[in-house]
Design an enzyme around this catalytic site. Structure first.
Site, PDB file in Angstrom:
ATOM      1  CG  HIS A  14      -1.867  -1.057   1.375  1.00 41.67           C
ATOM      2  ND1 HIS A  14      -1.764  -2.025   2.346  1.00 41.67           N
ATOM      3  CD2 HIS A  14      -2.977  -1.353   0.675  1.00 41.67           C
ATOM      4  CE1 HIS A  14      -2.778  -2.869   2.237  1.00 41.67           C
ATOM      5  NE2 HIS A  14      -3.524  -2.485   1.227  1.00 41.67           N
ATOM      6  CD  GLN A  47     -13.786  -5.317  -1.243  1.00 40.70           C
ATOM      7  OE1 GLN A  47     -14.022  -4.125  -1.457  1.00 40.70           O
ATOM      8  NE2 GLN A  47     -12.612  -5.861  -1.502  1.00 40.70           N
ATOM      9  CE  LYS A  94      -1.028 -10.755  -2.946  1.00 40.56           C
ATOM     10  NZ  LYS A  94      -2.414 -10.846  -2.656  1.00 40.56           N
ATOM     11  CG  ASP A  95      -5.690  -7.866  -5.084  1.00 39.67           C
ATOM     12  OD1 ASP A  95      -5.799  -9.083  -4.878  1.00 39.67           O
ATOM     13  OD2 ASP A  95      -5.411  -7.054  -4.183  1.00 39.67           O
ATOM     14  CB  SER A 144      -1.080 -10.409   1.091  1.00 40.43           C
ATOM     15  OG  SER A 144      -2.391 -10.675   1.510  1.00 40.43           O
ATOM     16  NE  ARG A 146      -7.084 -12.675   1.768  1.00 37.08           N
ATOM     17  CZ  ARG A 146      -8.188 -13.412   1.822  1.00 37.08           C
ATOM     18  NH1 ARG A 146      -8.107 -14.649   2.195  1.00 37.08           N
ATOM     19  NH2 ARG A 146      -9.348 -12.898   1.481  1.00 37.08           N
TER      20      ARG A 146
HETATM   21  O1  PAF Z   1      -7.928  -3.999  -2.894  1.00 33.85           O
HETATM   22  C1  PAF Z   1      -8.591  -3.580  -1.917  1.00 33.85           C
HETATM   23  O2  PAF Z   1      -8.091  -3.335  -0.832  1.00 33.85           O
HETATM   24  C2  PAF Z   1     -10.085  -3.384  -2.079  1.00 33.85           C
HETATM   25  O3  PAF Z   1     -10.622  -4.349  -2.940  1.00 33.85           O
HETATM   26  C3  PAF Z   1     -10.461  -1.965  -2.561  1.00 33.85           C
HETATM   27  C4  PAF Z   1      -9.930  -1.689  -3.932  1.00 33.85           C
HETATM   28  C5  PAF Z   1      -9.948  -0.936  -1.574  1.00 33.85           C
HETATM   29  C6  PAF Z   1     -11.996  -1.819  -2.612  1.00 33.85           C
HETATM   30  O4  PAF Z   1     -12.574  -2.011  -1.372  1.00 33.85           O
END
Ligand code: PAF
Length: 283
Positions: free
Chosen positions: A39, A63, A151-152, A187, A189
């Site tokens: 991040h 989500q 990563k995502d 991550s 996690r």
């Molecule tokens: O990747 C994430 O942390 C989440 O999916 C996001 C993009 C902040 C949306 O909630």
């Protein structure tokens, strides 16, 4: 100095209106908090190319397809604000849930096609939740640029398509995955892994890199995928959900690396679901 934490849309808009009037380029880094170096690299990238940076922290209930996952998600707002202090962040938007989902909220943003594979079927409703909250965050922050980690990777493409389809005037920027020296992708996690689990998880990237090398040398994916699955299970992963080779742009499935591709793996180790992907050079 830590950036001010804004909890209402009104406070946020006061700032963004002032910044836009001054001609500033605004960058946003959407997060769910529990910030790690991945991040922070996004905050750095935003800081490098924008005049103003907003980091959003919102644990988005829509989500999560597993209520336990949502309940256990770490909430570390104070530490997150401290970690962001060196990155020139101008505001941390931690919206009250009512600002995102007011009573009677009835709209869902759904992106088809790109969500039909990989994380889509394994996490029903996940991408609708992501697309809906990110659309709101884009519109609320009125940012010019948004920063997401590779990563995502599937999420990155989904968000980019959503912004394009809805004419939201924002550039979605993808940033490279930040890794531990072992190759393990950073991550939130990873914190759930035991020391033994970390050792197992750390082997994933090495196994993926071996497959990528063989693909780049012209080998077909089918046999390599079988070998990689066996290697992951032998290493201590308990389940491999998918190993896919896909076009880096459209996510169509590929039999070999005939065009720029990405190799995707999702597997379980130590009770934790780990996902990773790497670029594969075309043959
Ligand atoms: O990747 C994430 O942390 C989440 O999916 C996001 C993009 C902040 C949306 O909630």
């Amino acid at each position: 100095m830590t950036a001010p934490i804004l909890r209402s849309l009104a406070e946020l808009r006061t700032k963004t209106t002032e910044w836009h009037r001054a001609g500033d380029v605004i960058g946003v880094v959407p997060t769910m908090g529990a910030l790690h170096e991945g991040h922070l690299s996004l905050a750095q990238a935003a800081n490098d190319s924008c005049d103003r940076v907003i980091v959003t922290i919102f644990v988005n209930p829509k989500q999560f397809n597993n209520p336990e996952d949502l309940a256990n998600y770490p909430r570390t707002e104070h530490e997150d604000a401290q970690k962001l202090a060196p990155y020139g962040v101008d505001a941390i938007y931690v919206p009250d849930p009512q600002e995102i989902y007011p009573d009677g909220f009835s709209t869902t943003v759904s992106v088809t096609g790109l969500t039909d594979m990989m994380e889509g079927p394994f996490r029903p409703g996940h991408f609708e939740g992501v697309a809906t909250v990110v659309a709101k965050l884009f519109l609320q922050t009125q940012a010019d640029r948004a920063y997401f980690g590779e990563k995502d990777y599937q999420q990155l493409l989904v968000v980019r398509r959503m912004a394009r389809d809805l004419d939201i005037p924002i550039k979605v920027v993808g940033c490279p995955t930040v890794r531990e020296p072992s190759g393990l992708a950073m991550s939130s996690r990873n914190l759930l892994l035991s020391p033994e689990g970390v050792k197992v998880a750390s082997r994933m990237n090495e196994i993926m890199r071996r497959v990528a090398e063989k693909l780049a040398a012209g080998k077909d994916f089918e046999g390599l995928a079988q070998d990689a699955k066996s290697a992951l299970l032998d290493t201590g992963f308990t389940e491999v959900e998918y190993i896919d080779l896909r076009c880096a742009e459209t996510l169509e499935s590929l039999p070999n690396a005939s065009k720029p591709a990405r190799l995707f793996v999702t597997a379980w180790a130590d009770g934790v679901r780990l996902i990773d992907n790497i670029p594969v050079d075309p043959v």
